[in-house]
Structure formats: structure tokens, C-alpha cells
Design a protein around this motif. Sequence first.
Motif, PDB file in Angstrom:
ATOM      1  N   MET A 134       0.848  -1.206   0.000  1.00  0.00           N
ATOM      2  CA  MET A 134       0.000   0.000   0.000  1.00  0.00           C
ATOM      3  C   MET A 134       0.882   1.254   0.000  1.00  0.00           C
ATOM      4  O   MET A 134       1.767   1.393   0.853  1.00  0.00           O
ATOM      5  N   PRO A 135       0.664   2.190  -0.952  1.00  0.00           N
ATOM      6  CA  PRO A 135       1.486   3.412  -0.959  1.00  0.00           C
ATOM      7  C   PRO A 135       1.160   4.316   0.229  1.00  0.00           C
ATOM      8  O   PRO A 135       0.143   4.125   0.911  1.00  0.00           O
ATOM      9  N   ASP A 136       1.996   5.300   0.446  1.00  0.00           N
ATOM     10  CA  ASP A 136       1.804   6.238   1.562  1.00  0.00           C
ATOM     11  C   ASP A 136       0.437   6.928   1.422  1.00  0.00           C
ATOM     12  O   ASP A 136       0.060   7.376   0.334  1.00  0.00           O
ATOM     13  N   LEU A 137      -0.306   7.027   2.537  1.00  0.00           N
ATOM     14  CA  LEU A 137      -1.672   7.573   2.491  1.00  0.00           C
ATOM     15  C   LEU A 137      -1.720   9.007   1.972  1.00  0.00           C
ATOM     16  O   LEU A 137      -2.726   9.418   1.393  1.00  0.00           O
ATOM     17  N   SER A 138      -0.647   9.759   2.155  1.00  0.00           N
ATOM     18  CA  SER A 138      -0.650  11.150   1.683  1.00  0.00           C
ATOM     19  C   SER A 138      -0.681  11.230   0.157  1.00  0.00           C
ATOM     20  O   SER A 138      -1.038  12.264  -0.407  1.00  0.00           O
ATOM     21  N   THR A 139      -0.299  10.137  -0.525  1.00  0.00           N
ATOM     22  CA  THR A 139      -0.296  10.147  -2.003  1.00  0.00           C
ATOM     23  C   THR A 139      -1.571   9.518  -2.573  1.00  0.00           C
ATOM     24  O   THR A 139      -1.749   9.462  -3.783  1.00  0.00           O
ATOM     25  N   VAL A 140      -2.462   9.025  -1.699  1.00  0.00           N
ATOM     26  CA  VAL A 140      -3.667   8.321  -2.176  1.00  0.00           C
ATOM     27  C   VAL A 140      -4.862   9.274  -2.194  1.00  0.00           C
ATOM     28  O   VAL A 140      -5.177   9.925  -1.194  1.00  0.00           O
ATOM     29  N   ARG A 141      -5.532   9.353  -3.371  1.00  0.00           N
ATOM     30  CA  ARG A 141      -6.723  10.206  -3.474  1.00  0.00           C
ATOM     31  C   ARG A 141      -7.970   9.431  -3.042  1.00  0.00           C
ATOM     32  O   ARG A 141      -8.784   9.901  -2.283  1.00  0.00           O
TER      33      ARG A 141
END
Length: 600
Positions: free
Chosen positions: A393-400
Motif C-alpha cells: 500500500m502506498p503512503d496515504l498522503s499520495t492516495v486520493r
Amino acid sequence: MTDLSLIRNFAIIAHIDHGKSTLADRMIEYCGGLSAREMTEQVLDSMDIEKERGITIKAQTVRLNYKAKDGKTYQLNLMDTPGHVDFSYEVSRSLASCEGSVLVVDATQGVEAQTLANVYLAIDNNHEILPVLNKVDLPSADSEKVKQQIEDVIGLDASNAIETSGKTGLGVPELLEAIVERLPAPNGDENAPLKALLIDSWYDSYLGVVILVRIHDGVLRKKTNIRMMSNGAVYQVDKVGIFTPKMQDIDALYPGEVGFITASIKSVSDTSVGDTITDNKNPCDKALDGFKPSVPVVFCSIFPTDSSQYEALKDALAKLKLNDASIDYTNENSEALGLGFRCGFLGLLHMEIIEERIGREFDLDIITTAPSVAYKIHLSDGSDIMLHNPADMPDLSTVRSIEEPMVRATILVPDNYLGAVLKLCTERRGEQVELTYVGSRAMVVYNIPLNEIVFDFYDRLKSITSGYASFDYELTGYQESDLVKVQILINEEPVDALAFLCHRTEAEARGRQICERLKDLIPRHLFKIPIQAAIGGRTVARETISALRKDVTAKCYGGDVTRKRKLLDKQKKGKQRMRQFGKVEVPQSAFIEALRIGDD
């Protein structure tokens, strides 16, 4: 050369447990495919797992010679297909190689969810469908009511449905006559270039790769140089044969016929199911449509318990993929469990069967991570990624936003269990689409997130309805949802193999469940071990494994208490240092048990 008008290719389709394999046994017996001494129960279910579980996993084919009332001998190519929803890919492959279907409906149970799903598959393949009522010898059989159901629910004329009993053989001669009279003969041109459909393949330790083919045009003989149209691989045919159901060598396969070939094929990847086989010197112009590729819906990681068995596991998966084209796998590396594979399956039963086959057929001990589904992640930069493994899972700050797969679930259930089924579907975040009645049974259709039915939905459904409900589902697409990644930390170190994605409302309960389970599974160390479930930087559940105590004051008897205090303070500092630098050894058995979270 065989007369095409004397060939019938047909599949037997039905809901699970409606008696397909037993009816196939009676047809083999009646046509003399095997002698009474050679007959066993479910003779076409060749795998041990199939016999033990009483289900068909692999579609099997058999050629029977039937002397009809008109005095002619017909060649019947019968395909016995699985009934469980996880193996519908096997059914679709079998239907693509036939012209007709025998639809078996249990005269005591009536039309079930998979009966409908398989009929729609047959209609998609333009099949002529012959309805058959099985188990009519049972006291609870109600043929007239079931015929009416077939007409109301499926829309097939069932007035001339054949009534049979797979157990006693009642109605089998009438069924064979109906197959000859009512199912169409295949088409094909013997003089055209060779065009054959690769239906199935499997690995035989003596013959190498064995390929099951259906000839559309041309003739396939021994010594023919064949070419696989998808990858251009060329081989010379060593052996041509049919299943009666015993393997029997023949000289050639003609249009409309189904049989097997071997060609000393060493490379498993050259035989892709659904490929077209043609003559290398005189190829056909256009490949056959083949099959739609299967779409895996459930993913889990498989690791060998002994890391030295990695290559053996890789070889086992390659051989299983040859036999079951719906498995998907890629390499994976986990800090906790070493080298392994991320595998995709068509459902939980499919996953369970493959795990069992790896253990039985290849004698390998494996660890599997908790099953998950594929999520669609929309990133802030406008790009999209498919997430198969929660640990990536990518960093939450990069997820829209995150989208999860949705399914349309059809459940057929007796009226008195309806309330419990509606409650279960609502608990699993389902939205009701429709509710209709088929006689005394309700048919409910729900849109439910796939993640909610992956774990134990089927088992729960069976237990709350005393086994009377039947269930089928199809993927409908993706829908945005409030999902979070729950990370499990042991001694403040994240363990990637235990990470999972779930809806925000369930994160705390699922995290607590895993923490409590790990507390009982991880052995105590000389220092305190915190076990935490965290969403981002926020801890939602915590358990602590207390330290093993060594009585350092045992040698201090009598005297001043400060001596004991000094020793205890020294021990405390040592434990703090140990906790800071000490590694927590998590036994692999603890991983296996903790990952069985869906079994509760």
C-alpha cells in the motif's frame, strides 16, 4: 473418417451435488465403457481430493459408443463438469468445445443458484439444452413442481424433460436416445487445414505434457508437425488417443472428435489453454476464439516452510498452472517469511484445493497469508494502480481514493430462513437489489463488496440456513469505499505478512482479534513484547506479552532491603536494553494460526 451426423459432443451441467458424476457413471456403464468389475463410484472424479470431498474439481471427458434404436452406432463425447461457483471457469472451457448441454436438476431440490449460472453459460455458447430430472427414485422427489420451476425461473420448456436416477440407472436409455435425437451434430471439414482447440493440458510423469483437443477442421494424425498459434511453438505428435474412460491409442482424430495428444512437450508455458493448434506446413488462416482469460478474485501469498524448497514450490506451481489455467502467480519476497509467490485464485475453495494439492501431489509444507482481494488505488498525481498485496500500500498522503471490487450475489433460500439471510447480507455491507419468489423459496439479489464474502460468508450462509441456501456471484466492477490499511507491529516492528485492508468500521475489531491471537501464540521472552494494530500512526488495539521473570534476589536472604532493590533495578535496565536491541522470534506456527483469522 467418421460421419459427423453420428457424433454428439455434450457437457453435463448442474448445481453442486445434483448428481452429474453419478449419472455419467451410469451412462459409461450402459454404453460398456467399463466392465462392472472396473466400475467405481464417480469414475470420472480421478483426484483423491475429489473422491474425499465428493465434488468435481476438474472437467473430465470420455468417449462412448452408443447403439441407438435406429440401428446406427453414435459416438458420444461426454464432458462431466464441476458444479461449485469457484470452478465455473472449468465449465466455460468445457462448454466452448461442445454443441449441447444436458442440464441436470435434482428432483428433490429444484433449481438452485449454480443451475442458473451454468444455464446462462450454456446459452452464451449457443447450446441446445436438454433438461433432465435426477434422483426421481427418492421419496421426496416432486417432478411436476421442478418442471414448473425450470419453466418459470429459466424459461426452458421442461414438458419433455427426461426423468432419471443416477443411483439406480432408471431413465438412462431414454436419456441416451434423447441426446442422439435432440442435440445437434458438430460441423467440420476434413479437407480443410487442421484447426483444433486446446481444451486442457496436464503433466504426466511418463508422457510429459498431455493435451486434450477438440478438432474443428482437418485431421490430426501421429507424426504431424503441429504449431501452437499463440506462441509459434512447433512439435511432432507422438501419440493420439481417446478416453473410454481408459486411455486408448488411435491413429487419427477427425472433425468433431475430442481426444488427447502427446508431443514430448517439455516447456509447460507452450501449452496455453484456449490456444488453436494447426499444421505447421499447412496452417489455417484464423485462430479460434478460444476462452476468455480467467480473472482471479482472491489473492494470497504462499511460502515454503523450509526456504530451501523454494525451487520445488516454483516447479509445483508451474505444473499446477498447466492443469489449472485459472491460477495466477508472481514472485514475492517477505521479511518475515522469505521467498515465495503471490497467487491469484477464483475463490476460497479454489485456493484451499490448490494448497491441498501442493501438499499431496508435491509433498511440500507451505505457509499461506490471509486471503485478500485486488483494490484499485487512485493516486494524487492522477495515476491508478492495482493493489494485490496490502503490504505494498502506498503512503496515504499520495492516495486520493480507494475502490474495492463489488459482486452481484444471488441467493436462493427457503422462506423461513429469509430474515437471517437478509441480516447477514446487511452486516456484510450489502445493498439489496431484488427479492422475488420461486414457489416457496425466495431469490434475493444483493450487491456486496467481494472482501466481505471472501472469508467465511459461504460457511455462515450454510450454517444459518441449515444448509438449504444456494449461492452464486459474479463480479460487477469497482466502487469507492472508506478502506484503511491495518498494520500489525510486534515489538514496534511492522510485520508485512500480517498487514490487511478492511473497511474503517471493522478495522478495530479485526485488529484486536489478531492481537489477541498473537498474544497466545508468541512464546514469552526475557522482556515485555507489545503487539499493536495500527492505522497509519494511530494504534487501534494493543496486547502485551509479559516478560519471563528470573528471580535474581534468590541468593539474597536476610540483610538490608537495598541490596535486593539494587539487583532488581539492574535487572530492569537489562530488560529495557534487551527490548531495545532484542529480536522477537515469531515461530512460523504462530503465523499460520494467526493467518487463520477468517476461520472464526
